[in-house]
Motif scaffolding. Structure first.
Motif, PDB file in Angstrom:
ATOM      1  N   ASN A  25       0.942  -1.199  -0.196  1.00 53.95           N
ATOM      2  CA  ASN A  25       0.139  -0.054   0.090  1.00 53.95           C
ATOM      3  C   ASN A  25       1.016   1.232  -0.216  1.00 53.95           C
ATOM      4  N   TYR A  26       0.712   2.182  -1.037  1.00 56.14           N
ATOM      5  CA  TYR A  26       1.667   3.244  -1.212  1.00 56.14           C
ATOM      6  C   TYR A  26       1.263   4.317  -0.955  1.00 56.14           C
ATOM      7  N   GLY A  27       0.073   4.388  -0.067  1.00 63.19           N
ATOM      8  CA  GLY A  27      -0.374   5.536   0.806  1.00 63.19           C
ATOM      9  C   GLY A  27      -1.378   6.698   0.252  1.00 63.19           C
ATOM     10  N   TRP A  28      -1.496   6.610  -1.081  1.00 61.53           N
ATOM     11  CA  TRP A  28      -2.424   7.800  -1.454  1.00 61.53           C
ATOM     12  C   TRP A  28      -3.817   7.290  -1.293  1.00 61.53           C
ATOM     13  N   PRO A  29      -4.640   8.370  -0.699  1.00 59.34           N
ATOM     14  CA  PRO A  29      -4.400   9.726  -0.646  1.00 59.34           C
ATOM     15  C   PRO A  29      -4.125  10.067   0.952  1.00 59.34           C
ATOM     16  N   GLU A  30      -3.854   8.987   1.676  1.00 53.02           N
ATOM     17  CA  GLU A  30      -3.580   9.192   3.086  1.00 53.02           C
ATOM     18  C   GLU A  30      -2.283   9.858   3.323  1.00 53.02           C
ATOM     19  N   VAL A  31      -1.169   9.776   2.530  1.00 51.74           N
ATOM     20  CA  VAL A  31      -0.095  10.147   2.570  1.00 51.74           C
ATOM     21  C   VAL A  31       0.742  10.451   1.168  1.00 51.74           C
ATOM     22  N   GLU A  32       1.492  11.394   1.168  1.00 52.91           N
ATOM     23  CA  GLU A  32       2.181  11.848  -0.066  1.00 52.91           C
ATOM     24  C   GLU A  32       3.622  12.124   0.194  1.00 52.91           C
ATOM     25  N   GLY A  33       4.566  11.084  -0.490  1.00 48.19           N
ATOM     26  CA  GLY A  33       5.831  11.131   0.071  1.00 48.19           C
ATOM     27  C   GLY A  33       6.115  10.334   1.238  1.00 48.19           C
ATOM     28  N   ARG A  34       7.396  10.546   1.825  1.00 40.35           N
ATOM     29  CA  ARG A  34       7.592   9.705   3.212  1.00 40.35           C
ATOM     30  C   ARG A  34       7.071  10.141   4.301  1.00 40.35           C
ATOM     31  N   ALA A  35       6.321   9.201   4.904  1.00 41.50           N
ATOM     32  CA  ALA A  35       5.409   9.548   6.010  1.00 41.50           C
ATOM     33  C   ALA A  35       5.772   8.579   7.297  1.00 41.50           C
ATOM     34  N   GLY A  36       6.518   7.377   7.017  1.00 42.81           N
ATOM     35  CA  GLY A  36       7.121   6.646   8.385  1.00 42.81           C
ATOM     36  C   GLY A  36       5.866   6.221   8.969  1.00 42.81           C
ATOM     37  N   ARG A  37       4.888   5.892   8.266  1.00 45.44           N
ATOM     38  CA  ARG A  37       3.701   5.316   9.076  1.00 45.44           C
ATOM     39  C   ARG A  37       3.445   3.820   8.590  1.00 45.44           C
ATOM     40  N   ALA A  38       2.904   3.131   9.778  1.00 45.85           N
ATOM     41  CA  ALA A  38       2.806   1.699   9.673  1.00 45.85           C
ATOM     42  C   ALA A  38       1.639   1.527   8.602  1.00 45.85           C
ATOM     43  N   GLY A  39       1.804   0.416   7.637  1.00 46.49           N
ATOM     44  CA  GLY A  39       0.896  -0.076   6.914  1.00 46.49           C
ATOM     45  C   GLY A  39       1.155   0.700   5.384  1.00 46.49           C
ATOM     46  N   PHE A  40       2.001   1.683   5.246  1.00 46.62           N
ATOM     47  CA  PHE A  40       2.344   2.196   3.946  1.00 46.62           C
ATOM     48  C   PHE A  40       3.727   2.123   3.745  1.00 46.62           C
ATOM     49  N   VAL A  41       4.102   1.964   2.403  1.00 46.94           N
ATOM     50  CA  VAL A  41       5.093   1.768   2.011  1.00 46.94           C
ATOM     51  C   VAL A  41       5.910   3.039   1.593  1.00 46.94           C
ATOM     52  N   ASP A  42       7.047   3.483   2.104  1.00 49.44           N
ATOM     53  CA  ASP A  42       7.649   4.759   1.637  1.00 49.44           C
ATOM     54  C   ASP A  42       8.465   4.755   0.612  1.00 49.44           C
ATOM     55  N   PRO A  43       8.292   6.158  -0.260  1.00 47.49           N
ATOM     56  CA  PRO A  43       9.047   5.928  -1.632  1.00 47.49           C
ATOM     57  C   PRO A  43      10.842   5.818  -1.170  1.00 47.49           C
ATOM     58  N   VAL A  44      11.415   5.371  -2.042  1.00 45.30           N
ATOM     59  CA  VAL A  44      12.983   5.231  -2.199  1.00 45.30           C
ATOM     60  C   VAL A  44      13.547   6.601  -2.320  1.00 45.30           C
ATOM     61  N   ALA A  45      12.818   7.408  -3.088  1.00 44.07           N
ATOM     62  CA  ALA A  45      13.336   8.802  -3.547  1.00 44.07           C
ATOM     63  C   ALA A  45      12.033   9.578  -3.583  1.00 44.07           C
ATOM     64  N   GLN A  46      12.328  10.918  -3.305  1.00 47.43           N
ATOM     65  CA  GLN A  46      11.200  11.936  -3.824  1.00 47.43           C
ATOM     66  C   GLN A  46      11.620  13.066  -3.952  1.00 47.43           C
ATOM     67  N   TRP A  47      10.904  13.755  -4.623  1.00 46.09           N
ATOM     68  CA  TRP A  47      11.010  15.276  -5.434  1.00 46.09           C
ATOM     69  C   TRP A  47      10.042  16.353  -5.281  1.00 46.09           C
TER      70      TRP A  47
END
Length: 381
Positions: free
Chosen positions: A270-292
């Motif tokens: 689960n890559y987070g949208w719309p709950e998170v955008e970019g790195r969030a460090g939240r359980a249940g979501f996969v953070d991006p390796v890189a962000q811009w």
């Protein structure tokens, strides 16, 4: 900055462009708050005691040299696929056509209009893939986005389209559109949530997902849910997919107002949208390796070559090199060709350190100049 005149040199005559720079100031379906102004891709560098990169780790610094222009004068080019023997197929999103391009001379052979395509907004004739005498296309139809395939044995004609997968949500924006065959022989597709953010977290919807299917469109064996083509979810608008030499799947996607992402894709992730955008460090979501910041990327196509992911930027008007060390960054990403050729849509690996790069100035959001749009030859390291 004005883009230079079309490069006419052959592969051997190079102009090395090592430019990293500021935002282009364009737009890419993101009205709203101004984005941050710096890349925040955290580098995790693996090195030997001597300071040299560890085996399998890309060098921290690379290069991208434009070796020439294969062809020019394309209208709204979007998808690009290689044929056996080295020629290319390119789709026109708005013209609804597929064209064969000679991989050496750039000579073009029109293969015709694909029936059933209904262009509009960010929809139309988009991603292409080739396998076993079939040309696969991701397109916007009257009622949905869908994947079709057409027989092609060479020459100047495609067979009639046959549906592979239908029912992908369509919208004015966020239609996804990239397709590619993975090393497992399965067909993968990146979709968007069409501006209806709830679709991304709805596992019963095909919107805001990465899909994995057989060449005939059935759910691939080993998918997270039996009977479903959904492979990962929580995506906003996936337009870039590629695999590294270890068979790991990478995907680039648009953020909204803050962060664009490069993600390492996990089955069922689960890559987070719309709950998170970019790195969030939240359980249940996969953070991006890189962000811009969105002004520096608006990523579309990606390719893997020379140990790095190469990511085309639309609003960012630059080509990003993302050096990898396994599943992490080997160093900070580098930007090349910044504002030199305008919006960049698609990048395709040619092997041996070569890339094909498609510009996107005639997609209604660019500022076309003479020669736009074009396919560029690049040599990278």
């Amino acid at each position: 900055m004005s883009r230079p005149a079309v490069v006419k040199a052959l592969w051997g005559a190079a102009v090395l462009v090592l430019v990293a720079g500021c935002s282009s100031g364009g737009t890419e379906d993101r009205p709203g708050t101004a984005p941050p102004t710096s890349v925040t891709a955290t580098a995790t560098v693996s090195a030997t005691p001597s300071g040299s990169p560890a085996p399998g780790t890309a060098p921290a610094k690379g290069g991208a040299a434009v070796r020439g222009t294969l062809t020019e004068g394309l209208k709204s080019p979007w998808g690009l696929a290689a044929l056996p023997g080295g020629d290319l197929l390119v789709s026109s999103r708005d013209e609804r056509t597929i064209t064969r391009v000679d991989g050496r001379t750039g000579a073009r052979t029109p293969l015709g209009v694909v029936p059933g395509v209904v262009p509009g907004g960010e929809g139309g004739l988009m991603g292409l893939a080739v396998r076993d005498g079939w040309v696969y296309a991701y397109l916007t139809a009257e009622s949905d986005n869908r994947i079709v395939r057409m027989r092609y044995g060479g020459g100047d004609r495609l067979g009639a389209p046959e549906p592979v997968l239908t029912g992908i949500p369509k919208g004015v924006v966020h239609n996804g559109g990239r397709i590619a065959f993975g090393p497992d022989g399965m067909l993968y597709a990146g979709t968007g949530e069409t501006g209806r953010t709830g679709l991304a977290q709805d596992r019963d919807s095909l919107g805001g997902k990465i899909l994995r299917m057989t060449p005939e469109g059935a759910p691939a064996p080993g998918n997270p849910s039996a009977g479903s083509v959904v492979y990962s979810y929580g995506h906003r608008n996936v337009q870039g997919i590629a695999w590294d030499t270890a068979g790991r799947l990478w995907a680039a996607e648009f953020g909204q107002n803050t962060w664009d992402e490069l993600n390492l894709i996990e089955s069922g992730g689960n890559y987070g949208w719309p709950e998170v955008e970019g790195r969030a460090g939240r359980a249940g979501f996969v953070d991006p390796v890189a962000q811009w910041p969105t002004s520096e990327a608006s990523p579309s196509g990606i390719a893997y070559e020379r140990g790095a992911i190469w990511m085309a930027g639309l609003r960012g008007e630059r080509l990003w090199r993302v050096p990898l060390s396994g599943t992490k960054l080997a160093a900070d990403p580098e930007a090349f060709l910044t504002e030199e050729y305008g919006r960049l849509r698609t990048v395709l690996a040619g092997g041996g350190g070569r890339l094909w790069l498609v510009t996107s100035e005639t997609d209604t959001r660019g500022t076309p100049e003479e020669g736009d749009d074009r396919i560029l030859r690049l040599e990278v390291s």
